[in-house]
Design an enzyme around this catalytic site. Structure first.
Site, mmCIF file in Angstrom:
data_model
loop_
_atom_site.group_PDB
_atom_site.id
_atom_site.type_symbol
_atom_site.label_atom_id
_atom_site.label_comp_id
_atom_site.label_asym_id
_atom_site.label_seq_id
_atom_site.Cartn_x
_atom_site.Cartn_y
_atom_site.Cartn_z
ATOM 1 N N SER A 131 0.869 -1.189 0.000
ATOM 2 C CA SER A 131 0.000 0.000 0.000
ATOM 3 C C SER A 131 0.896 1.225 0.000
ATOM 4 O O SER A 131 2.076 1.140 0.396
ATOM 5 C CB SER A 131 -0.860 -0.013 1.263
ATOM 6 N N TYR A 170 -2.838 -1.192 10.331
ATOM 7 C CA TYR A 170 -2.673 -1.327 8.878
ATOM 8 C C TYR A 170 -1.317 -0.772 8.438
ATOM 9 O O TYR A 170 -0.578 -1.411 7.676
ATOM 10 C CB TYR A 170 -3.822 -0.585 8.197
#
Ligand code: NAD
Length: 259
Positions: free
Chosen positions: A142, A155
């Site tokens: 990401s 995350y």
């Protein structure tokens, strides 16, 4: 050159993973689908991939929060298709909350699925790749592998972790014809993003519409990245032209981390 190779794509019943599985299948790659969802819809997708692209498509419902199921998924693919040449570690979930309220079970879930699952699957797949002197490992990381955003402690930690895992395994496998890379998308409109809109609105005290504008404010292009763009990058990384790309973090984020 990818025709006849065998791939495992984790978290491929939805979103980015499904687009990657379909794009690999379009290149003649046999694919192992994995993830949760409605059984009939998954079977329709699996059978559809076989008939549309003329490849084998198999499915495993392995729960990748459990290390043993990650290893079993790789073994299932090796036993059924003959090998795992391409491993795409893509399954992931999100939870948005200030750190002081962040539920412990959500932290454990996100670290297990978004980081540890990749370790367990890589550990299981690398021996076969080394023996065959060819392999492609692609981790869906990401932009949050490179930069942080508030309220996403688990995350961001998992995605920074997968960046380190990518580089480490790339070094260990570099002389075995194996490449290991991470794809770092910005915001891609998938169920994962859609589901975090209400919690982000709550954490930031803004409306859901303002959250969408807020997300796109991160991306200089002011556009969501598409699943097909991410899938095309994965296919490129799997191909011969990418033979010398290893240990890299590939940004595909509309310019987000350049700011
Ligand atoms: P998604 O919700 O559409 O898909 C997630 C997939 O993971 C689904 O197939 C789901 O069934 C599967 N999954 C969930 N829990 C699982 C478990 N325990 N075991 C096995 N599979 C499980 O999400 P997406 O947006 O396509 O995300 C895919 C990956 O891309 C994730 O790693 C995510 O962090 C990453 N990513 C997404 C974005 C984005 O903006 N959507 C941006 C950057 C990175």
């Amino acid at each position: 050159m990818l025709k006849g190779k065998n791939a495992v794509v984790t978290g491929s019943t939805s979103g980015i993973g499904l687009a990657i599985a379909r794009a690999l299948a379009a290149e003649g790659v046999n694919v192992t689908l994995n993830g949760f969802g409605d059984a009939a819809a998954i079977e329709k997708e699996r059978a559809g991939i076989e008939s549309e692209f003329g490849v084998k498509a198999i499915y495993s419902a392995a729960d990748l929060t459990k290390g043993s199921e990650c290893a079993a998924l790789v073994k299932f693919a090796e036993d059924t298709l003959g090998s795992v040449d391409i491993l795409v570690n893509n399954a992931g979930v999100q939870h948005v909350s200030p750190v002081e309220d962040f539920p412990d079970d959500k932290w454990d879930l996100i670290i297990a699925l978004n980081l540890s699952a990749a370790f367990h699957a890589i550990k299981a797949a690398v021996p076969g790749m080394k023996a065959r002197k060819w392999g492609r490992i692609i981790n869906t990381a990401s932009a949050h592998a490179l930069v942080a955003s508030p309220f996403k402690s688990a995350y961001v930690s998992a995605k920074h972790g997968i960046a380190g895992l990518t580089k480490t395994v790339a070094l260990e496998t570099a002389t075995f014809g194996i490449t290991v890379n991470a794809i770092c998308p910005g915001y891609v409109w998938t169920p994962l993003v859609e589901k975090q809109i209400p919690d982000t609105a709550k954490a930031r005290g803004i409306s859901e519409q303002e959250v969408k504008e807020f997300l796109l404010a991160e991306q200089p292009t002011k556009e969501f990245v598409t699943v097909d763009q991410v899938a095309a990058l994965a296919v490129f990384l799997a191909g011969d032209a990418a033979r010398s790309i290893t240990g890299s973090l590939q940004q595909i984020d509309g310019g987000w981390v350049a700011e």
